[in-house]
Motif scaffolding. Structure first.
Motif, PDB file in Angstrom:
ATOM      1  N   ARG A  31       0.691  -1.290  -0.006  1.00  0.00           N
ATOM      2  CA  ARG A  31      -0.068   0.021  -0.116  1.00  0.00           C
ATOM      3  C   ARG A  31       0.908   1.276   0.204  1.00  0.00           C
ATOM      4  O   ARG A  31       0.615   2.252  -0.834  1.00  0.00           O
ATOM      5  N   ARG A  33       3.975   1.607  -1.191  1.00  0.00           N
ATOM      6  CA  ARG A  33       4.425   1.536  -2.500  1.00  0.00           C
ATOM      7  C   ARG A  33       3.656   2.068  -3.399  1.00  0.00           C
ATOM      8  O   ARG A  33       4.180   2.759  -4.392  1.00  0.00           O
ATOM      9  N   LEU A  34       2.235   1.709  -3.463  1.00  0.00           N
ATOM     10  CA  LEU A  34       1.701   2.156  -4.275  1.00  0.00           C
ATOM     11  C   LEU A  34       1.229   3.687  -4.396  1.00  0.00           C
ATOM     12  O   LEU A  34       1.134   4.396  -5.339  1.00  0.00           O
ATOM     13  N   ARG A  35       1.326   4.234  -3.293  1.00  0.00           N
ATOM     14  CA  ARG A  35       1.259   5.808  -3.100  1.00  0.00           C
ATOM     15  C   ARG A  35       2.488   6.334  -3.386  1.00  0.00           C
ATOM     16  O   ARG A  35       2.516   7.720  -3.179  1.00  0.00           O
ATOM     17  N   ILE A 138      -3.981   7.670  -8.707  1.00  0.00           N
ATOM     18  CA  ILE A 138      -3.971   6.422  -8.984  1.00  0.00           C
ATOM     19  C   ILE A 138      -4.963   5.884  -9.563  1.00  0.00           C
ATOM     20  O   ILE A 138      -6.114   6.091  -9.322  1.00  0.00           O
ATOM     21  N   THR A 142      -5.131  -0.186 -11.234  1.00  0.00           N
ATOM     22  CA  THR A 142      -3.881  -0.312 -10.739  1.00  0.00           C
ATOM     23  C   THR A 142      -3.991  -0.503  -9.386  1.00  0.00           C
ATOM     24  O   THR A 142      -3.115  -1.494  -8.825  1.00  0.00           O
ATOM     25  N   ALA A 143      -4.764   0.233  -8.467  1.00  0.00           N
ATOM     26  CA  ALA A 143      -4.671  -0.133  -7.057  1.00  0.00           C
ATOM     27  C   ALA A 143      -5.189  -1.280  -6.730  1.00  0.00           C
ATOM     28  O   ALA A 143      -4.811  -1.948  -5.684  1.00  0.00           O
ATOM     29  N   HIS A 146      -2.639  -4.162  -7.514  1.00  0.00           N
ATOM     30  CA  HIS A 146      -1.455  -4.142  -6.339  1.00  0.00           C
ATOM     31  C   HIS A 146      -1.940  -4.575  -5.150  1.00  0.00           C
ATOM     32  O   HIS A 146      -1.231  -5.510  -4.395  1.00  0.00           O
ATOM     33  N   SER A 195      -9.577  -0.244  -1.768  1.00  0.00           N
ATOM     34  CA  SER A 195      -8.716   0.712  -2.381  1.00  0.00           C
ATOM     35  C   SER A 195      -9.375   1.970  -2.118  1.00  0.00           C
ATOM     36  O   SER A 195      -8.946   3.075  -2.547  1.00  0.00           O
ATOM     37  N   THR A 201      -1.070   9.620  -4.882  1.00  0.00           N
ATOM     38  CA  THR A 201       0.120   9.718  -4.716  1.00  0.00           C
ATOM     39  C   THR A 201       0.509  10.229  -3.599  1.00  0.00           C
ATOM     40  O   THR A 201       0.036  11.381  -3.298  1.00  0.00           O
ATOM     41  N   SER A 304      -3.196   5.989   3.429  1.00  0.00           N
ATOM     42  CA  SER A 304      -3.003   4.780   2.972  1.00  0.00           C
ATOM     43  C   SER A 304      -3.756   3.852   3.620  1.00  0.00           C
ATOM     44  O   SER A 304      -3.443   2.622   3.752  1.00  0.00           O
TER      45      SER A 304
END
Length: 304
Positions: A31, A33-35, A138, A142-143, A146, A195, A201, A304
């Motif tokens: 999570r 890393r996604l942001r 985001i 994609t969210a 992941h 999500s 981000t 997040s």
């Protein structure tokens, strides 16, 4: 029947807790890393519509456009929560054009219909695309992808625990603690796979915070002011004109149609208005308006 994997009950429970802790750290790491910001710093600041999208999604973009068009005397509002065209106004950008086209189809267009309709237009979706390219927003697909990968170890652990639980029931072994572990694992997997709280981000958060504080941080944000800037960051409830704000919010359109969310963009959000205060319009009659409105939370409150 012996327990599988040659482990006693206490041994299995201990190993399960350790494995669950590792899986939890992995999911949380995914999570974060996604942001994380991706790519280099953007080469330009954000315009008001882009900041509005970060602050409240596609609906907030339309609200900012309505405020801009009223200020430009292209639209007039009524205390019934409707808007209508003034003459034959010309739009300055694609979003304003979409608002004017929608409002122009009716003599008086209610906001509870206009806002969600325009929020689905290509002009608004294009803003989400630009923000995604700038590494500030985001994409939902994609969210989800992941986050599903992030909880995969937890799902595998849950399946192993269920096999052990079924075997324990079969041989009459106590399964109380294991049942608790399975419940905790399932709850964590569900929560960490959602999500909804991931909106922007870290770069998007910084840009929005820079705009709200009135500071300029490199090229991340643009200090905004004026009526349109206030509405872009705070929604219609932030409009400085009390009479106009009450008129615009006479119908709680955000409550009536809050189920739409961000189906046309990158972020899923909602908004809720609270009525209960009243103010007098310029004609002397009282109208019930929402003096406060939560306009969707936006990226700044996402986390997040």
């Amino acid at each position: 029947m012996d327990q599988p994997w040659g482990l006693s009950g206490p041994e299995f429970l201990k190993i399960y807790w350790i494995a669950l802790g590792i899986a939890l750290v992995f999911a949380v790491g995914v999570r974060f890393r996604l942001r994380a910001s991706r790519g280099g710093e953007p080469a330009r600041g954000l315009d008001v519509d882009e900041l509005a999208y970060l602050a409240g999604g596609p609906r907030r973009v339309v609200e900012a456009s309505i405020a801009r068009l009223i200020e430009a005397e292209a639209l007039r509002s009524t205390r019934r929560g409707t808007v209508s065209l003034i003459g034959k106004p010309k739009a300055v950008n694609a979003v304003d054009r979409a608002v004017l086209e929608d409002a122009g189809r009716y003599s008086r267009r209610t906001l509870n219909l206009l806002v969600p309709a325009v929020a689905q237009e290509k002009a608004v979706k294009d803003i989400a695309t630009r923000l995604g390219e700038l590494g500030m927003l985001i994409e939902p697909a994609t969210a989800k992808r992941h986050l599903r990968v992030g909880v995969l170890p937890m799902v595998v652990l849950f399946v192993i625990g269920v096999v052990r639980w079924v075997n324990g029931i079969a041989i009459g072994a106590p399964v109380g603690w294991l049942t608790l572990q399975l419940v905790v694992t399932a709850l964590l997997a569900v929560l960490l796979s959602r999500s909804g709280s991931i909106r922007c981000t870290a770069r998007g958060d910084r840009a929005l915070e820079a705009a709200r504080s009135g500071d300029r941080v490199g090229e991340l944000g643009l200090a905004v002011g004026g009526t349109v800037g206030l509405v872009a960051l705070g929604g219609l409830s932030a409009h400085p004109d009390l009479t106009l704000r009450t008129a615009l919010m006479a119908q709680s359109y955000s409550t009536a149609s809050s189920g739409g969310g961000y189906s046309g963009g990158y972020v899923s959000t909602g908004s809720s208005c609270s009525s209960g205060s009243s103010c007098s319009s310029s004609s002397g009659s009282s109208c019930s308006g929402g003096s406060s409105c939560g306009g969707g939370g936006g990226c700044g409150g996402g986390g997040s």
